[in-house]
Design a protein around this motif. Sequence first.
Motif, PDB file in Angstrom:
ATOM      1  N   UNK A   1       0.676  -1.131  -0.237  1.00 20.22           N
ATOM      2  CA  UNK A   1      -0.022   0.066  -0.064  1.00 20.22           C
ATOM      3  C   UNK A   1       0.971   1.218   0.095  1.00 20.22           C
ATOM      4  N   UNK A   2       2.234   1.143  -0.154  1.00 23.60           N
ATOM      5  CA  UNK A   2       2.977   2.292  -0.039  1.00 23.60           C
ATOM      6  C   UNK A   2       3.090   2.799   1.438  1.00 23.60           C
ATOM      7  N   UNK A   3       3.965   3.841   1.574  1.00 19.05           N
ATOM      8  CA  UNK A   3       4.034   4.441   2.607  1.00 19.05           C
ATOM      9  C   UNK A   3       3.103   5.420   3.001  1.00 19.05           C
ATOM     10  N   UNK A   4       2.724   5.804   4.144  1.00 14.69           N
ATOM     11  CA  UNK A   4       1.947   6.949   4.777  1.00 14.69           C
ATOM     12  C   UNK A   4       2.222   7.764   5.929  1.00 14.69           C
ATOM     13  N   UNK A   5       1.835   8.742   6.057  1.00 11.35           N
ATOM     14  CA  UNK A   5       2.587   9.504   7.140  1.00 11.35           C
ATOM     15  C   UNK A   5       2.115   9.182   8.648  1.00 11.35           C
ATOM     16  N   UNK A   6       2.765   9.359   9.674  1.00  7.97           N
ATOM     17  CA  UNK A   6       2.308   9.076  10.892  1.00  7.97           C
ATOM     18  C   UNK A   6       1.310  10.018  11.599  1.00  7.97           C
TER      19      UNK A   6
ATOM     20  N   UNK B   1      -3.741   8.425   4.809  1.00  8.33           N
ATOM     21  CA  UNK B   1      -3.489   7.209   3.896  1.00  8.33           C
ATOM     22  C   UNK B   1      -4.377   7.487   2.847  1.00  8.33           C
ATOM     23  N   UNK B   2      -4.192   6.767   1.668  1.00 15.69           N
ATOM     24  CA  UNK B   2      -4.923   7.029   0.710  1.00 15.69           C
ATOM     25  C   UNK B   2      -6.244   6.290   0.732  1.00 15.69           C
TER      26      UNK B   2
END
Length: 123
Positions: free
Chosen positions: A20-25, A69-70
């Motif tokens: 799912x790729x990276x996403x910010x905290x 997240x997306x």
Amino acid sequence: MSSFGSPGFALSNKVAPPQRGSFPLDHDGECKSFMMAYLKCLKIHGSNNGECRLESKRYLECRMDNNLMARDNMSNLGLGDVVDPDSATTSSTPSTTTDNPASSILPTVPSSTRPTGEPTTRI
């Protein structure tokens, strides 16, 4: 033991990126209450995550709503069958079932307004 022609220390493991790729905290704690509710549920149910699917869905919805997240369909995340009783909406239009799937897409025209074979262009 090394393979023929290459030194033993040169073996490399290729790391695959997350699906799912990276996403910010969540640095601002926008979804902390949902995360805490999920962790509390896990503690109550002895780490049985199946009992905490509603809390998981709410947490992921919060992350998507706050651009952490997306956006994705819940069924793609394995939570499509989880119904949130707080966000359940009822439709004011009753649904009807038909044998023809196209009839649910096309508008219904009363028989009194249907064209009778006369030219429809008027000047």
